[in-house]
Design an enzyme around this catalytic site. Structure first.
Site, PDB file in Angstrom:
ATOM      1  N   ASP A  54      -4.159   1.197  -7.898  1.00 44.11           N
ATOM      2  CA  ASP A  54      -5.562   0.942  -7.611  1.00 44.11           C
ATOM      3  C   ASP A  54      -6.263   2.198  -7.108  1.00 44.11           C
ATOM      4  O   ASP A  54      -7.363   2.507  -7.508  1.00 44.11           O
ATOM      5  CB  ASP A  54      -5.716  -0.225  -6.609  1.00 44.11           C
ATOM      6  CG  ASP A  54      -4.822  -0.085  -5.380  1.00 44.11           C
ATOM      7  OD1 ASP A  54      -4.099   0.929  -5.248  1.00 44.11           O
ATOM      8  OD2 ASP A  54      -4.852  -0.998  -4.539  1.00 44.11           O
TER       9      ASP A  54
ATOM     10  N   ASP B 208      -4.799   8.029  -2.507  1.00 42.84           N
ATOM     11  CA  ASP B 208      -5.303   8.493  -1.207  1.00 42.84           C
ATOM     12  C   ASP B 208      -4.429   9.655  -0.726  1.00 42.84           C
ATOM     13  O   ASP B 208      -4.711  10.807  -1.038  1.00 42.84           O
ATOM     14  CB  ASP B 208      -5.321   7.304  -0.242  1.00 42.84           C
ATOM     15  CG  ASP B 208      -5.909   7.643   1.111  1.00 42.84           C
ATOM     16  OD1 ASP B 208      -6.378   8.789   1.284  1.00 42.84           O
ATOM     17  OD2 ASP B 208      -5.916   6.779   1.999  1.00 42.84           O
TER      18      ASP B 208
ATOM     19  N   ASP C 125      -7.334  -4.418  -0.787  1.00 37.96           N
ATOM     20  CA  ASP C 125      -7.370  -5.368   0.319  1.00 37.96           C
ATOM     21  C   ASP C 125      -7.587  -4.712   1.664  1.00 37.96           C
ATOM     22  O   ASP C 125      -7.416  -3.506   1.840  1.00 37.96           O
ATOM     23  CB  ASP C 125      -6.026  -6.106   0.400  1.00 37.96           C
ATOM     24  CG  ASP C 125      -4.925  -5.199   0.940  1.00 37.96           C
ATOM     25  OD1 ASP C 125      -4.689  -4.139   0.325  1.00 37.96           O
ATOM     26  OD2 ASP C 125      -4.342  -5.520   1.990  1.00 37.96           O
TER      27      ASP C 125
ATOM     28  N   ARG D  71      -9.227  -9.193  -1.939  1.00 35.59           N
ATOM     29  CA  ARG D  71      -8.778  -8.692  -3.255  1.00 35.59           C
ATOM     30  C   ARG D  71      -9.582  -9.315  -4.385  1.00 35.59           C
ATOM     31  O   ARG D  71      -9.733  -8.731  -5.458  1.00 35.59           O
ATOM     32  CB  ARG D  71      -7.298  -9.015  -3.470  1.00 35.59           C
ATOM     33  CG  ARG D  71      -6.348  -8.303  -2.524  1.00 35.59           C
ATOM     34  CD  ARG D  71      -4.920  -8.417  -3.040  1.00 35.59           C
ATOM     35  NE  ARG D  71      -3.918  -8.066  -2.040  1.00 35.59           N
ATOM     36  CZ  ARG D  71      -3.503  -6.831  -1.810  1.00 35.59           C
ATOM     37  NH1 ARG D  71      -4.024  -5.825  -2.477  1.00 35.59           N
ATOM     38  NH2 ARG D  71      -2.587  -6.589  -0.889  1.00 35.59           N
TER      39      ARG D  71
END
Ligand code: IMP
Ligand code: MG
Length: 184
Positions: A105, A108, A164, A170
């Site tokens: 998703d 980072d 989430d 979600r």
């Protein structure tokens, strides 16, 4: 739930449009002659966050593929900073000699993709590529090359479309930020 939203960063229409483009590009890169016929493609969504992204992306890809699954925990509970990635569970199947495309998703710190790539390489695939829907402008992300990126976003905590906070939100169709009172 929608009362907790601060602002919409990426709308569901923008996501839908970008996924069509990504799917077109990935399909071209994984169709003969770009990829030898023998290898075969295995898509591996990193659960739980990549679930919705994967479901939408693969239905735009007219390519023979197998699906492998694995689950990672990196933001346990309500934390909004990575606590280090941990593989919880996997059902990847036999990927020896196959071309693997990892889907996540968001990129980072890069810890998740590094861990998963390392585990997959041990299974002797022909290649491992990576695709993330979102990428934050962090040092870790800059040091983690990925093959396909949906959107570059600001360094903010986002939820929705699979992402989430404490396993909530979600199912929001857009990618949004949360009110300060929620993320603390
Ligand atoms: P990394 O390991 O630090 O690159 O983070 C990747 C994982 O952390 C993703 O798969 C997400 O599950 C989670 N994550 C990172 N940033 C966010 C965010 O802004 N919202 C929700 N989850 C996030
Ligand atoms: Mg995740």
């Amino acid at each position: 739930m929608t009362g907790d939203i601060d602002r919409i960063l990426i709308t569901q229409d923008q996501i839908r449009q970008r996924i069509i483009e990504l799917a077109r590009q990935i399909t071209a890169d994984h169709s003969p002659p770009a990829v030898p016929r023998d290898g075969g493609l295995t898509l591996v969504p990193i659960l739980t966050g990549a679930m919705i992204f994967a479901a939408d992306l693969i239905r735009q890809m007219p390519v023979r593929m197998k699906i492998g699954l694995l689950a990672i925990s990196s933001y346990p509970g309500s934390s909004v900073q990575t606590q280090g990635s941990q593989m919880l569970w996997q059902q990847i199947g036999d990927v020896r000699g196959r071309h693997v495309l990892l889907l996540d998703d968001i990129l980072d710190s890069g810890g998740t993709l590094r861990l998963v790539r390392q585990r997959l390489m041990a299974l002797a695939p022909a290649s491992v590529k990576t695709c993330v829907l979102l990428r934050k402008p962090t040092d870790g992300a800059r040091q983690t090359p990925v093959d396909y990126v949906g959107f570059d976003i600001p360094d903010e905590f986002v939820v929705g479309y699979g992402l989430d906070h404490n396993n909530d939100y979600r199912n929001l169709p857009d990618i949004v930020t949360l009110k300060r009172s929620i993320i603390g």
